[in-house]
Write an enzyme that holds these catalytic residues in place. Structure first.
Site, PDB file in Angstrom:
ATOM      1  N   ASN A   9       1.368   2.521   5.949  1.00 47.57           N
ATOM      2  CA  ASN A   9       2.139   1.710   7.004  1.00 47.57           C
ATOM      3  C   ASN A   9       3.174   2.893   7.846  1.00 47.57           C
ATOM      4  O   ASN A   9       3.987   3.417   7.286  1.00 47.57           O
ATOM      5  CB  ASN A   9       2.952   0.856   5.971  1.00 47.57           C
ATOM      6  CG  ASN A   9       3.914  -0.074   6.946  1.00 47.57           C
ATOM      7  OD1 ASN A   9       3.882   0.018   8.095  1.00 47.57           O
ATOM      8  ND2 ASN A   9       4.893  -0.602   6.195  1.00 47.57           N
ATOM      9  N   TRP A  10       2.748   2.944   9.101  1.00 40.43           N
ATOM     10  CA  TRP A  10       3.373   3.696   9.896  1.00 40.43           C
ATOM     11  C   TRP A  10       4.930   3.323  10.363  1.00 40.43           C
ATOM     12  O   TRP A  10       5.726   4.149  10.831  1.00 40.43           O
ATOM     13  CB  TRP A  10       2.494   4.251  11.179  1.00 40.43           C
ATOM     14  CG  TRP A  10       1.499   4.947  10.934  1.00 40.43           C
ATOM     15  CD1 TRP A  10       0.793   5.249   9.765  1.00 40.43           C
ATOM     16  CD2 TRP A  10       0.580   5.616  11.689  1.00 40.43           C
ATOM     17  NE1 TRP A  10      -0.323   5.940   9.816  1.00 40.43           N
ATOM     18  CE2 TRP A  10      -0.560   6.244  11.153  1.00 40.43           C
ATOM     19  CE3 TRP A  10       0.573   5.744  13.300  1.00 40.43           C
ATOM     20  CZ2 TRP A  10      -1.465   6.829  11.661  1.00 40.43           C
ATOM     21  CZ3 TRP A  10      -0.635   6.401  13.975  1.00 40.43           C
ATOM     22  CH2 TRP A  10      -1.676   6.937  13.170  1.00 40.43           C
ATOM     23  N   LYS A  11       4.986   2.124  10.417  1.00 39.88           N
ATOM     24  CA  LYS A  11       6.271   1.620  10.565  1.00 39.88           C
ATOM     25  C   LYS A  11       6.351   1.625  12.200  1.00 39.88           C
ATOM     26  O   LYS A  11       5.290   1.789  12.965  1.00 39.88           O
ATOM     27  CB  LYS A  11       7.492   1.672   9.651  1.00 39.88           C
ATOM     28  CG  LYS A  11       6.995   1.599   8.181  1.00 39.88           C
ATOM     29  CD  LYS A  11       8.256   1.620   7.173  1.00 39.88           C
ATOM     30  CE  LYS A  11       7.760   1.453   5.844  1.00 39.88           C
ATOM     31  NZ  LYS A  11       8.801   1.531   4.980  1.00 39.88           N
ATOM     32  N   HIS A  97       6.509  -7.767   4.341  1.00 42.06           N
ATOM     33  CA  HIS A  97       7.066  -6.312   3.885  1.00 42.06           C
ATOM     34  C   HIS A  97       8.468  -6.866   3.763  1.00 42.06           C
ATOM     35  O   HIS A  97       8.975  -7.570   4.717  1.00 42.06           O
ATOM     36  CB  HIS A  97       6.695  -5.483   5.023  1.00 42.06           C
ATOM     37  CG  HIS A  97       7.144  -4.119   4.528  1.00 42.06           C
ATOM     38  ND1 HIS A  97       8.458  -3.648   4.540  1.00 42.06           N
ATOM     39  CD2 HIS A  97       6.489  -3.027   4.245  1.00 42.06           C
ATOM     40  CE1 HIS A  97       8.529  -2.492   4.259  1.00 42.06           C
ATOM     41  NE2 HIS A  97       7.301  -1.996   3.973  1.00 42.06           N
ATOM     42  N   GLU A  99      10.916  -5.113   4.938  1.00 46.76           N
ATOM     43  CA  GLU A  99      11.813  -5.168   5.868  1.00 46.76           C
ATOM     44  C   GLU A  99      11.530  -6.398   7.045  1.00 46.76           C
ATOM     45  O   GLU A  99      12.423  -6.581   7.557  1.00 46.76           O
ATOM     46  CB  GLU A  99      11.010  -3.873   6.834  1.00 46.76           C
ATOM     47  CG  GLU A  99      11.591  -2.527   5.944  1.00 46.76           C
ATOM     48  CD  GLU A  99      10.596  -1.156   6.268  1.00 46.76           C
ATOM     49  OE1 GLU A  99       9.570  -1.231   6.930  1.00 46.76           O
ATOM     50  OE2 GLU A  99      10.872  -0.371   5.239  1.00 46.76           O
ATOM     51  N   GLU A 169       6.344  -3.411  -3.804  1.00 46.73           N
ATOM     52  CA  GLU A 169       7.064  -2.594  -3.395  1.00 46.73           C
ATOM     53  C   GLU A 169       8.490  -2.892  -3.832  1.00 46.73           C
ATOM     54  O   GLU A 169       9.131  -3.420  -3.102  1.00 46.73           O
ATOM     55  CB  GLU A 169       6.807  -2.609  -1.769  1.00 46.73           C
ATOM     56  CG  GLU A 169       5.681  -2.006  -1.309  1.00 46.73           C
ATOM     57  CD  GLU A 169       5.625  -1.764   0.196  1.00 46.73           C
ATOM     58  OE1 GLU A 169       4.899  -0.603   0.268  1.00 46.73           O
ATOM     59  OE2 GLU A 169       6.274  -2.079   0.930  1.00 46.73           O
ATOM     60  N   GLY A 175      11.749   4.213   0.995  1.00 54.88           N
ATOM     61  CA  GLY A 175      12.212   5.176   1.995  1.00 54.88           C
ATOM     62  C   GLY A 175      13.453   5.821   1.390  1.00 54.88           C
ATOM     63  O   GLY A 175      14.376   6.459   2.065  1.00 54.88           O
ATOM     64  N   SER A 215       8.320   5.208  -1.795  1.00 52.75           N
ATOM     65  CA  SER A 215       8.482   6.660  -2.018  1.00 52.75           C
ATOM     66  C   SER A 215       7.074   7.364  -2.932  1.00 52.75           C
ATOM     67  O   SER A 215       7.393   8.176  -3.529  1.00 52.75           O
ATOM     68  CB  SER A 215       9.582   6.970  -2.795  1.00 52.75           C
ATOM     69  OG  SER A 215      10.869   6.321  -1.932  1.00 52.75           O
ATOM     70  N   GLY A 236       4.481   4.790   3.019  1.00 54.07           N
ATOM     71  CA  GLY A 236       5.300   4.741   4.280  1.00 54.07           C
ATOM     72  C   GLY A 236       5.265   6.351   4.933  1.00 54.07           C
ATOM     73  O   GLY A 236       4.479   6.657   5.367  1.00 54.07           O
ATOM     74  N   GLY A 237       6.630   6.647   4.490  1.00 50.28           N
ATOM     75  CA  GLY A 237       6.760   8.031   5.422  1.00 50.28           C
ATOM     76  C   GLY A 237       5.623   9.219   5.037  1.00 50.28           C
ATOM     77  O   GLY A 237       5.423   9.855   5.919  1.00 50.28           O
TER      78      GLY A 237
HETATM   79  P1  13P Z   1       7.984   4.833   1.920  1.00 51.45           P
HETATM   80  O1  13P Z   1       6.669   5.428   1.418  1.00 51.45           O
HETATM   81  O2  13P Z   1       8.451   5.289   2.737  1.00 51.45           O
HETATM   82  O3  13P Z   1       8.975   4.665   0.770  1.00 51.45           O
HETATM   83  O4  13P Z   1       7.702   3.220   2.323  1.00 51.45           O
HETATM   84  C1  13P Z   1       6.876   2.278   1.426  1.00 51.45           C
HETATM   85  C2  13P Z   1       6.663   1.338   2.198  1.00 51.45           C
HETATM   86  O5  13P Z   1       7.369   0.466   2.612  1.00 51.45           O
HETATM   87  C3  13P Z   1       5.389   1.051   2.720  1.00 51.45           C
HETATM   88  O6  13P Z   1       4.991  -0.277   3.282  1.00 51.45           O
END
Ligand code: 13P
Length: 252
Positions: A9-11, A97, A99, A169, A175, A215, A236-237
């Site tokens: 997930n590149w956000k 998600h 967010e 999640e 993050g 993470s 994510g990251g």
């Molecule tokens: P991180 O891997 O950056 O913690 O993000 C996880 C995430 O929200 C994937 O959708």
């Protein structure tokens, strides 16, 4: 039997050149590795969706969107419909998600409408659930996840539910650098699988892919993916660096 998936997930990250470079690097690495133990999915911002789909035709990854409208086509400024994604031949879409829930006030009703649009247009939802820190501290995490699922995807028919991928999640792990322990992930994944047995049956539960997200990195993915009810990750990251993402893919 269910399949393993590692999805990135590149956000809201990367400019066009960096996005293209990342897809290129990933395509090259996966061409050499040819991952056999999992399907790889990348979910870039909408603006790079067409590029991702073009790459996906040749490369060993699939393309997914990070969001979809709960409405059909029409006067909904700023929205992207499930039909548009279908026409582009996008395969997956992330729905629910944390967010989106927190910053864009998407509640279970909206999320259920999004799932409906996705399924009607042959997109596979990656449906996210997870508790915030206070809920975990207050030992409410099972109840929270149960409600998130019972008010949405567990209302689907058995046939519809078979198209769903779940991502657990925990919000406190997203993050933050703080990962759920493999045991905490396993405990929740087993709980979710139990809810699926209750709502449908053992076979449906066995066939459902449940991803962990929060993470997840090359250093901890192996231990987490080794757990019996963890079928991969939503990253994510670490999905923004081709080598890290590839190392996570290699963790099965
Ligand atoms: P991180 O891997 O950056 O913690 O993000 C996880 C995430 O929200 C994937 O959708």
């Amino acid at each position: 039997m269910r399949k393993n998936i590692v999805a990135g997930n590149w956000k809201m990250n990367l400019d066009f050149e960096k996005a293209e470079e990342l897809m290129d690097d990933l395509a090259e690495i996966l061409d050499e590795k040819k991952p056999e133990k999992c399907e790889v999915v990348i979910c870039p911002p909408y603006l790079y969706m067409e590029l991702a789909v073009d790459y996906a035709q040749e490369a060993n990854f699939e393309a997914g969107a990070q969001n979809v409208s709960s409405f059909d086509n029409g006067a909904y400024t700023g929205e992207i419909s499930a039909e548009m994604l279908k026409r582009l031949e996008v395969k997956y879409v992330i729905i629910g998600h944390s967010e989106r829930r927190a910053y864009f006030h998407e509640d279970n009703k909206v999320l259920q409408a999004k799932v409906r649009k996705a399924l009607d247009n042959n997109l596979k939802p990656i449906f996210c659930c997870g508790e915030v820190l206070e809920e975990r501290k207050g030992e409410k995490h099972f109840e929270v996840v149960e409600n998130q699922l019972k008010e949405t995807i567990l209302k689907l028919s058995k046939e519809e539910f078979s198209k769903i991928v779940i991502a657990y999640e925990p919000v406190w792990a997203i993050g933050t650098g703080e990962t759920a322990t493999p045991e905490q992930a396993q405990e929740m994944h087993a709980f979710i699988r139990g809810l699926i047995v209750e709502a449908y049956d053992e076979k449906v539960a066995d066939d459902t892919t449940i991803l962990y997200g929060g993470s997840c990195k090359p250093g901890n993915a192996k231990e987490i993916f080794a757990k019996p009810d963890v079928d991969g990750g939503l990253i994510g990251g670490a999905s923004l660096k081709a080598k890290d993402f590839a190392a996570i893919i290699d963790s099965f």
